[in-house]
Design an enzyme around this catalytic site. Sequence first.
Site, mmCIF file in Angstrom:
data_model
loop_
_atom_site.group_PDB
_atom_site.id
_atom_site.type_symbol
_atom_site.label_atom_id
_atom_site.label_comp_id
_atom_site.label_asym_id
_atom_site.label_seq_id
_atom_site.Cartn_x
_atom_site.Cartn_y
_atom_site.Cartn_z
ATOM 1 N N ASP A 45 0.878 -1.169 0.000
ATOM 2 C CA ASP A 45 0.000 0.000 0.000
ATOM 3 C C ASP A 45 0.911 1.213 0.000
ATOM 4 O O ASP A 45 1.506 1.563 1.028
ATOM 5 C CB ASP A 45 -0.902 -0.019 1.233
ATOM 6 C CG ASP A 45 -1.869 1.163 1.275
ATOM 7 O OD1 ASP A 45 -1.680 2.118 0.486
ATOM 8 O OD2 ASP A 45 -2.797 1.136 2.092
ATOM 9 N N TYR A 141 -8.158 15.534 -8.914
ATOM 10 C CA TYR A 141 -7.138 14.672 -9.517
ATOM 11 C C TYR A 141 -6.101 15.512 -10.254
ATOM 12 O O TYR A 141 -4.895 15.274 -10.152
ATOM 13 C CB TYR A 141 -7.800 13.684 -10.464
ATOM 14 C CG TYR A 141 -6.835 12.743 -11.154
ATOM 15 C CD1 TYR A 141 -6.208 11.723 -10.442
ATOM 16 C CD2 TYR A 141 -6.547 12.865 -12.506
ATOM 17 C CE1 TYR A 141 -5.315 10.865 -11.060
ATOM 18 C CE2 TYR A 141 -5.662 12.011 -13.135
ATOM 19 C CZ TYR A 141 -5.049 11.015 -12.410
ATOM 20 O OH TYR A 141 -4.161 10.164 -13.023
ATOM 21 N N LYS A 145 -2.024 15.948 -9.449
ATOM 22 C CA LYS A 145 -1.000 15.658 -10.452
ATOM 23 C C LYS A 145 -0.098 16.872 -10.688
ATOM 24 O O LYS A 145 1.116 16.725 -10.868
ATOM 25 C CB LYS A 145 -1.648 15.200 -11.753
ATOM 26 C CG LYS A 145 -2.152 13.760 -11.708
ATOM 27 C CD LYS A 145 -1.029 12.801 -11.395
ATOM 28 C CE LYS A 145 -1.476 11.369 -11.310
ATOM 29 N NZ LYS A 145 -0.367 10.462 -10.868
ATOM 30 N N LYS A 184 -13.292 4.735 -18.089
ATOM 31 C CA LYS A 184 -13.229 5.984 -18.826
ATOM 32 C C LYS A 184 -14.126 5.904 -20.057
ATOM 33 O O LYS A 184 -14.585 4.834 -20.454
ATOM 34 C CB LYS A 184 -11.783 6.301 -19.201
ATOM 35 C CG LYS A 184 -10.917 6.569 -17.970
ATOM 36 C CD LYS A 184 -9.534 7.055 -18.332
ATOM 37 C CE LYS A 184 -8.736 7.408 -17.083
ATOM 38 N NZ LYS A 184 -7.377 7.894 -17.410
ATOM 39 N N ARG A 213 -12.053 14.817 -27.747
ATOM 40 C CA ARG A 213 -10.935 14.212 -27.029
ATOM 41 C C ARG A 213 -9.927 13.667 -28.041
ATOM 42 O O ARG A 213 -10.250 13.409 -29.194
ATOM 43 C CB ARG A 213 -11.415 13.036 -26.150
ATOM 44 C CG ARG A 213 -12.243 13.407 -24.939
ATOM 45 C CD ARG A 213 -11.437 14.133 -23.890
ATOM 46 N NE ARG A 213 -12.211 14.363 -22.688
ATOM 47 C CZ ARG A 213 -13.046 15.378 -22.519
ATOM 48 N NH1 ARG A 213 -13.218 16.261 -23.489
ATOM 49 N NH2 ARG A 213 -13.705 15.532 -21.390
ATOM 50 N N ARG A 277 -10.409 18.654 -25.455
ATOM 51 C CA ARG A 277 -9.063 18.337 -24.954
ATOM 52 C C ARG A 277 -8.332 17.485 -25.980
ATOM 53 O O ARG A 277 -8.823 16.441 -26.389
ATOM 54 C CB ARG A 277 -9.125 17.597 -23.618
ATOM 55 C CG ARG A 277 -7.752 17.110 -23.122
ATOM 56 C CD ARG A 277 -7.860 16.342 -21.825
ATOM 57 N NE ARG A 277 -8.167 17.242 -20.714
ATOM 58 C CZ ARG A 277 -8.496 16.822 -19.484
ATOM 59 N NH1 ARG A 277 -8.594 15.519 -19.224
ATOM 60 N NH2 ARG A 277 -8.758 17.696 -18.536
#
Length: 320
Positions: A45, A141, A145, A184, A213, A277
Amino acid sequence: MTRVLVTGSSGFIAGHLVERLRRDGHLVRAAGRRATPADEFVEADLRDAEQCRRAVEGTDVVFALAANMGGIGWTHHAPAQILRDNLLISTHTVEAARAAGVSTLVYASSACVYPRYLQNHPDSPALREDMVFPADPDMSYGWEKLTGELLCETYRDTYGMDVKVARLHTVYGPGAAYAGPRAKALMALCAKVAAVEGDVGTIEVWGDGSQTRSFCHVDDCVEGLVRLAASDVTTPVNIGSDERVTIAEAVRLIADAAGKDITMGFAPDRPVGPLGRSSDNTRCRELLGWAPGVPLAEGIRGTYRWVAAHMAAERSRADV
């Protein structure tokens, strides 16, 4: 690169990367919650500093892929958990690599670091690496990052570490989740088409289908990671396709791969993320002498076959 660690062994990118590194002749250790075929597996972990230290110790190169992540459904469902877990994983991994004297660390960042104000239209410009600031990442998220990237830069400047940053753009392919909140968009759409009985049917598409995308096949992603690790690059590099499509166009490619006549029912009230994107691959070509090139139609054909086969196998087991 003789002793290589790949973290996040339960993830599909990590699984493909381990296979590639072993084919290239490296001694590969995989670390994470679930085993993947490797020369060595360490159950760990990585949110725990000591477990992370044991996983890294004795390796020369680290590919830091471990993360709590998923599709748009998951990022909306668990933002605090994602931020907490990934901050711990990233911090412990980079520090463990420093303490162990690792020669190279490749940090898997994300296109989610790019500002939302640059992605508010389907025709928004392709994202260049120098567009990150002023910062406004996509959800928690993306903030984690971007923080991870700054951590890597600081460790490079302070300790002289060889740390590479790969900004991954919407990776898909065989082995990726295709059901549940962690799936996704492209994988979930493959599963929806595969679930249509017969040759004609309707699937639900989140949004109005106009959002755009660029989808990166996992083979391209792995190639980019390997090339980046072997390079002398010190700046973040996009690893993503520059082939931009609308979600509706992606559905049509999936339908063609399936040989089905698919009608789309749109759900504009569901989360869709950025409206536009795609990856600018100028830096990737200049610094790595290469850029992702698997055509989307080709990648979808193989991915759809894999999803359809696995769903058929699941139905068969359920019928027993």
